[in-house]
Every structure is written in structure tokens, then in C-alpha cells.
Design a protein around this motif. Sequence first.
Motif, PDB file in Angstrom:
ATOM      1  N   GLY A 143       0.807  -1.212   0.000  1.00  0.00           N
ATOM      2  CA  GLY A 143       0.000   0.000   0.000  1.00  0.00           C
ATOM      3  C   GLY A 143       0.842   1.264   0.000  1.00  0.00           C
ATOM      4  N   VAL A 144       1.924   1.266   0.792  1.00  0.00           N
ATOM      5  CA  VAL A 144       2.802   2.441   0.827  1.00  0.00           C
ATOM      6  C   VAL A 144       3.481   2.642  -0.518  1.00  0.00           C
ATOM      7  CG1 VAL A 144       4.884   3.404   1.868  1.00  0.00           C
ATOM      8  CG2 VAL A 144       3.162   2.294   3.307  1.00  0.00           C
ATOM      9  N   MET A 145       3.943   1.561  -1.132  1.00  0.00           N
ATOM     10  CA  MET A 145       4.631   1.663  -2.417  1.00  0.00           C
ATOM     11  C   MET A 145       3.698   2.221  -3.492  1.00  0.00           C
ATOM     12  SD  MET A 145       6.531  -1.355  -4.552  1.00  0.00           S
ATOM     13  CE  MET A 145       5.003  -2.285  -4.749  1.00  0.00           C
ATOM     14  N   TRP A 146       2.489   1.670  -3.576  1.00  0.00           N
ATOM     15  CA  TRP A 146       1.562   2.125  -4.595  1.00  0.00           C
ATOM     16  C   TRP A 146       0.944   3.476  -4.256  1.00  0.00           C
ATOM     17  CZ3 TRP A 146       0.359   0.321  -9.403  1.00  0.00           C
ATOM     18  CH2 TRP A 146       0.974  -0.887  -9.770  1.00  0.00           C
ATOM     19  N   PHE A 147       0.981   3.867  -2.999  1.00  0.00           N
ATOM     20  CA  PHE A 147       0.536   5.208  -2.642  1.00  0.00           C
ATOM     21  C   PHE A 147       1.391   6.260  -3.344  1.00  0.00           C
ATOM     22  CE2 PHE A 147       0.688   9.015  -0.012  1.00  0.00           C
ATOM     23  CZ  PHE A 147      -0.656   9.261   0.215  1.00  0.00           C
ATOM     24  N   MET A 183      -7.167   1.222  -6.012  1.00  0.00           N
ATOM     25  CA  MET A 183      -6.856   0.256  -4.959  1.00  0.00           C
ATOM     26  C   MET A 183      -7.147  -1.170  -5.400  1.00  0.00           C
ATOM     27  SD  MET A 183      -7.854   2.094  -1.365  1.00  0.00           S
ATOM     28  CE  MET A 183      -9.588   2.219  -1.767  1.00  0.00           C
ATOM     29  N   ILE A 184      -8.207  -1.372  -6.171  1.00  0.00           N
ATOM     30  CA  ILE A 184      -8.506  -2.713  -6.671  1.00  0.00           C
ATOM     31  C   ILE A 184      -7.415  -3.176  -7.629  1.00  0.00           C
ATOM     32  CG2 ILE A 184     -10.088  -3.990  -8.172  1.00  0.00           C
ATOM     33  CD1 ILE A 184     -12.383  -2.501  -6.845  1.00  0.00           C
ATOM     34  N   ALA A 185      -6.891  -2.275  -8.455  1.00  0.00           N
ATOM     35  CA  ALA A 185      -5.784  -2.641  -9.341  1.00  0.00           C
ATOM     36  C   ALA A 185      -4.565  -3.087  -8.546  1.00  0.00           C
ATOM     37  CB  ALA A 185      -5.432  -1.453 -10.247  1.00  0.00           C
ATOM     38  N   THR A 186      -4.283  -2.401  -7.436  1.00  0.00           N
ATOM     39  CA  THR A 186      -3.177  -2.819  -6.569  1.00  0.00           C
ATOM     40  C   THR A 186      -3.448  -4.179  -5.954  1.00  0.00           C
ATOM     41  OG1 THR A 186      -2.754  -0.493  -6.056  1.00  0.00           O
ATOM     42  CG2 THR A 186      -1.781  -2.127  -4.600  1.00  0.00           C
ATOM     43  N   PHE A 187      -4.684  -4.402  -5.516  1.00  0.00           N
ATOM     44  CA  PHE A 187      -5.060  -5.690  -4.931  1.00  0.00           C
ATOM     45  C   PHE A 187      -4.894  -6.822  -5.944  1.00  0.00           C
ATOM     46  CE2 PHE A 187      -8.329  -8.904  -4.122  1.00  0.00           C
ATOM     47  CZ  PHE A 187      -8.021  -9.269  -2.816  1.00  0.00           C
ATOM     48  N   VAL A 257      -4.108   2.053   4.310  1.00  0.00           N
ATOM     49  CA  VAL A 257      -2.875   2.758   3.959  1.00  0.00           C
ATOM     50  C   VAL A 257      -3.103   3.693   2.779  1.00  0.00           C
ATOM     51  CG1 VAL A 257      -0.517   2.468   3.115  1.00  0.00           C
ATOM     52  CG2 VAL A 257      -1.394   0.964   4.889  1.00  0.00           C
ATOM     53  N   MET A 258      -3.822   3.227   1.769  1.00  0.00           N
ATOM     54  CA  MET A 258      -3.950   3.991   0.539  1.00  0.00           C
ATOM     55  C   MET A 258      -5.138   4.941   0.535  1.00  0.00           C
ATOM     56  SD  MET A 258      -3.132   0.938  -2.185  1.00  0.00           S
ATOM     57  CE  MET A 258      -3.180   2.041  -3.584  1.00  0.00           C
ATOM     58  N   GLY A 259      -6.210   4.636   1.267  1.00  0.00           N
ATOM     59  CA  GLY A 259      -7.420   5.444   1.189  1.00  0.00           C
ATOM     60  C   GLY A 259      -7.864   6.006   2.509  1.00  0.00           C
ATOM     61  N   SER A 260      -6.908   6.320   3.395  1.00  0.00           N
ATOM     62  CA  SER A 260      -7.280   6.808   4.712  1.00  0.00           C
ATOM     63  C   SER A 260      -7.950   8.173   4.674  1.00  0.00           C
ATOM     64  CB  SER A 260      -6.039   6.880   5.611  1.00  0.00           C
ATOM     65  OG  SER A 260      -5.056   7.725   5.044  1.00  0.00           O
ATOM     66  N   SER A 261      -7.810   8.896   3.552  1.00  0.00           N
ATOM     67  CA  SER A 261      -8.454  10.218   3.464  1.00  0.00           C
ATOM     68  C   SER A 261      -9.959  10.109   3.259  1.00  0.00           C
ATOM     69  CB  SER A 261      -7.836  11.003   2.305  1.00  0.00           C
ATOM     70  OG  SER A 261      -7.981  10.302   1.086  1.00  0.00           O
TER      71      SER A 261
END
Length: 317
Positions: A143-147, A183-187, A257-261
Motif C-alpha cells: 500500500g505504501v509503495m503504490w501510494f 486500490m482494486i488494481a493494486t489488490f 494505507v492507501m485510502g485513509s483520506s
Amino acid sequence: MSQTPDTDADLLARIGLGQIRADEAARRRRAFRRAFPFVAPAVFFVVVFLLLPVLYNVWLSFAKWQRFAGWDQFAGLSNYTKLGTNPFFAQALQNTMIWVVASIVFPILFGLALALFFRRMPGQEAFKTIIFLPRILAPTAVGVMWFYVYAPDGLLNRALSVFTTDPVQIGWLYSETTVTGAMIATFVWQTCGLVMVLLLLGLSAIPKDPLEAARIDGARPFQIFRHITLPLLAPTLVMVTILSVLAGFTVFDLIWVMGSSYPQQRTLSLAVFMYFEAFQKSSWSFGAAVAVVIGLVVLVVTWAQTVWQGRVERKLR
């Protein structure tokens, strides 16, 4: 009607059958006593670290919990009735369904395509290792990397800027229309390697005789895949589907990690909603109720898929 008295042979047969059953029961007790010291540590850890926390969570969902006072009083179903009035629960449920569908469709499609592509490809081991590598990475690290990949000045926008005259600065994780897809693409990037390996194992277990017979009869590759390979691969596909459903319902790390906002609560899932209520707002009882709902939904879906798997296996026999 009068019953005929038992003969000596019948009595001896009954006594012998009873002795056999008693010996079998004694043999099972001895086997259990010998195996128990080896099984006891696993049973202890399952009971202490799995069963008791689950039971405590269920009990907590029917109580009121004060932040500093702990358990206050019995609340009945009030924590569950709050779910129907909470506006974020419906959004979290909808987002979770999107994640479940995406975690089934895309990893299986890409994993099956990669498995069929690498099945007879020379040097396939190196490529399979590269594709499987993201699976061994921690979801938080992914998550951090793709963020940073999705950042406005990240690698993805820089790659897209090559094809445009103006620099691309899309906030992939800050837009309501793109955050879920990103996020789905990362998953999918992280999970399709495992699906590929499982489907490769299923393909290797398919007998070659039906495939050779179909080729001799003049069947085309797509016909062979549709009528022979895919039905024989069905048990593996069902197992992969069950794992994908569980992953879709319990995904947490990537979203946190990626969508905490939380753009317009578009990334809120049931697992994140449970964590937010329990640990951010200290609504322990309400968070426990959300956890119970997640567990019940997963149990029902898993049971339905298990029944489906049994029917598929019976049809193939």
C-alpha cells in the motif's frame, strides 16, 4: 406372534460382536490418549487465541461499553439496530460488495490467463516467480509503495505524461471516481500471482487422455478449453473463489494505507468501518457488532460456496 428363542450360535455371535465393538472403542481411546499430547498445544492456541476472542466479541456486541469504565450494562440488540440508522454502514456494505466482486472476477481472470499462457512456455519459472513475488510482500508495504505510484507527481502520472503535451497530475487516491479502481488494481497486482499458481496446479492435475482424444477428433483449442479443461478445473476454481471471497470481505491493509483520506467515504469497507468505530471512536460494542455481522456474512457465503463445490464435484464423478 411368538418370538423364537435365540440359539447358542446367535448368543455367541452377539457376544462376539459386542466384544469387537468394545475392543474397537478401547482401541480408539488408547489412540486418543497417545495423540492428545501432540494435539493439545494446537487445541490450546485455537481455544485461547481464536474461540475465546470470538465468543468475547459476540458477548461484547450485546453490551454497552464506556471508554474508561469498561462494560457497563446489557444493551440487547441496540448495537445491531444502530447499523440500520448509521449512514456509513450502508456505504461500507456497498463498497465491500464491490471489493468482493472485484476480488473474484479480476484475479481469477488474470490468474487463469497467466496460467494458460505460462503452462507450456519455455523459461516459465522465472516469469512465474516475478508474478508471484508481490504475494510475499506485506500488504502495508504494498500500500505504501503504490501510494507513491498513484501520487500526483508519482510514477504513473509521469508515465502518462510521456503521451501528452502537458504534465499529468491526477490525484488517483484523492478522487471519488478513481480511488476504488486504483486500490482494486493494486489488490489484483498482489493476488493474481497466487491465483495463477493454484490454477497451474489444477491444470497439471487434469488427465491428458481426454485432451488428446479431443484433439484427435478435431476439436479446436477453444472447444477443448470450454468443454474439457474448464469443467475439470471447476473444483480448483471453486476453491480459488472461496479464498477470493474471504479476501474481499476482510481486506483492510490496502484500504487503510492507501485510502485513509476517505473521499466521500468511497473507500470505506466493513473491515475499515469496524476498525474506525472500535479504535478511532472507542465504540467497542458497536465495533464488535460490526465484526459479528462480517463474520455471519462470511460464514453464510462460505457455506453456500461449499455446497456449490460439493455439487460441482458430484457432477464430475
